[in-house]
Design a protein around this motif. Structure first.
Motif, PDB file in Angstrom:
ATOM      1  N   GLN A  16       0.708  -1.284   0.233  1.00  0.00           N
ATOM      2  CA  GLN A  16      -0.105   0.025  -0.014  1.00  0.00           C
ATOM      3  C   GLN A  16       0.751   1.480  -0.052  1.00  0.00           C
ATOM      4  OE1 GLN A  16      -2.790  -0.541   3.388  1.00  0.00           O
ATOM      5  NE2 GLN A  16      -4.295  -1.607   2.198  1.00  0.00           N
ATOM      6  N   THR A  17       0.199   2.355  -0.203  1.00  0.00           N
ATOM      7  CA  THR A  17       0.674   3.534  -0.124  1.00  0.00           C
ATOM      8  C   THR A  17       0.756   4.406   1.438  1.00  0.00           C
ATOM      9  OG1 THR A  17       0.614   4.015  -2.362  1.00  0.00           O
ATOM     10  CG2 THR A  17       1.183   5.970  -1.179  1.00  0.00           C
ATOM     11  N   LEU A  18       1.659   4.744   1.846  1.00  0.00           N
ATOM     12  CA  LEU A  18       1.471   5.482   2.983  1.00  0.00           C
ATOM     13  C   LEU A  18       1.728   6.855   2.819  1.00  0.00           C
ATOM     14  CD1 LEU A  18       2.104   5.808   6.255  1.00  0.00           C
ATOM     15  CD2 LEU A  18       4.644   5.691   5.678  1.00  0.00           C
ATOM     16  N   THR A  19       0.672   7.553   3.594  1.00  0.00           N
ATOM     17  CA  THR A  19       0.601   9.064   3.558  1.00  0.00           C
ATOM     18  C   THR A  19       0.677   9.545   4.985  1.00  0.00           C
ATOM     19  OG1 THR A  19      -0.751   8.827   1.528  1.00  0.00           O
ATOM     20  CG2 THR A  19      -1.075  11.023   2.669  1.00  0.00           C
ATOM     21  N   LEU A  20       1.513  10.488   5.165  1.00  0.00           N
ATOM     22  CA  LEU A  20       1.523  11.196   6.344  1.00  0.00           C
ATOM     23  C   LEU A  20       1.591  12.680   6.163  1.00  0.00           C
ATOM     24  CD1 LEU A  20       4.635   9.341   8.161  1.00  0.00           C
ATOM     25  CD2 LEU A  20       2.139   9.019   8.508  1.00  0.00           C
ATOM     26  N   THR A  21       0.896  13.338   7.101  1.00  0.00           N
ATOM     27  CA  THR A  21       0.830  14.764   7.293  1.00  0.00           C
ATOM     28  C   THR A  21       1.511  15.419   8.202  1.00  0.00           C
ATOM     29  OG1 THR A  21      -1.085  14.826   5.615  1.00  0.00           O
ATOM     30  CG2 THR A  21      -0.961  16.862   6.923  1.00  0.00           C
ATOM     31  N   CYS A  22       2.258  16.658   7.999  1.00  0.00           N
ATOM     32  CA  CYS A  22       2.715  17.352   8.989  1.00  0.00           C
ATOM     33  C   CYS A  22       2.147  18.564   9.046  1.00  0.00           C
ATOM     34  CB  CYS A  22       3.997  17.531   8.682  1.00  0.00           C
ATOM     35  SG  CYS A  22       5.060  18.484  10.083  1.00  0.00           S
ATOM     36  N   THR A  23       1.601  19.211  10.087  1.00  0.00           N
ATOM     37  CA  THR A  23       0.949  20.539  10.481  1.00  0.00           C
ATOM     38  C   THR A  23       1.601  21.311  11.154  1.00  0.00           C
ATOM     39  OG1 THR A  23      -1.304  19.391  10.312  1.00  0.00           O
ATOM     40  CG2 THR A  23      -1.209  21.492  11.105  1.00  0.00           C
ATOM     41  N   VAL A  24       1.694  22.511  10.580  1.00  0.00           N
ATOM     42  CA  VAL A  24       3.081  23.473  11.070  1.00  0.00           C
ATOM     43  C   VAL A  24       2.391  24.660  11.714  1.00  0.00           C
ATOM     44  CG1 VAL A  24       5.119  25.178  10.768  1.00  0.00           C
ATOM     45  CG2 VAL A  24       4.660  22.592   9.412  1.00  0.00           C
ATOM     46  N   SER A  25       2.699  24.992  12.961  1.00  0.00           N
ATOM     47  CA  SER A  25       2.041  26.347  13.357  1.00  0.00           C
ATOM     48  C   SER A  25       3.387  27.049  13.826  1.00  0.00           C
ATOM     49  CB  SER A  25       1.189  26.001  14.716  1.00  0.00           C
ATOM     50  OG  SER A  25       1.840  25.288  15.701  1.00  0.00           O
ATOM     51  N   GLY A  26       3.183  28.343  14.031  1.00  0.00           N
ATOM     52  CA  GLY A  26       4.413  29.182  14.412  1.00  0.00           C
ATOM     53  C   GLY A  26       5.151  29.678  13.483  1.00  0.00           C
TER      54      GLY A  26
END
Length: 120
Positions: A16-26
């Motif tokens: 399968q395909t792994l999808t990760l997200t990084c949410t940035v603040s500041g």
């Protein structure tokens, strides 16, 4: 204060395909003085240390680890101040803790990491 937060599935099946997200603040992912990176550390190969996977810059340019380039894609959503990693055709060897990190003169801000296990 700059903060990064990874999100995504903890378990992925082989192929399968792994999808990760990084949410940035500041900070903004369009900032010109830093880049935004994906890095992983495999428990199977602790001696390998941290493995840099790829980076996305302020203008959306991407660069990848040559050993992973054929399976890796990094994208971004500037409206959400997020950037994402896609890793295709995963195998158990892709089991690792995945980190997103900001790099200026050094890697100065990191997410806490997210464990991803590849298993059927």
């Amino acid at each position: 204060q700059v903060q990064l937060q990874e999100s995504g599935p903890g378990l992925v099946k082989p192929s399968q395909t792994l999808t990760l997200t990084c949410t940035v603040s500041g900070d903004s992912i369009t900032s010109t003085y830093v880049t935004w990176n994906w890095i992983r550390q495999s428990p199977e190969s602790p001696g390998k240390g941290l493995e840099w996977m790829g980076v996305i810059t302020y203008d959306g340019s991407t660069y990848y680890n040559p050993f992973l380039k054929s399976r890796t894609s990094i994208s971004r959503d500037t409206s959400k101040n997020q950037f994402s990693l896609q890793l295709a055709a995963v195998t158990p060897e892709d089991t690792a803790v995945y980190y997103c990190a900001r790099e200026g003169e050094r890697y100065d801000y990191w997410g806490q990491g997210t464990q991803v296990t590849v298993s059927s």
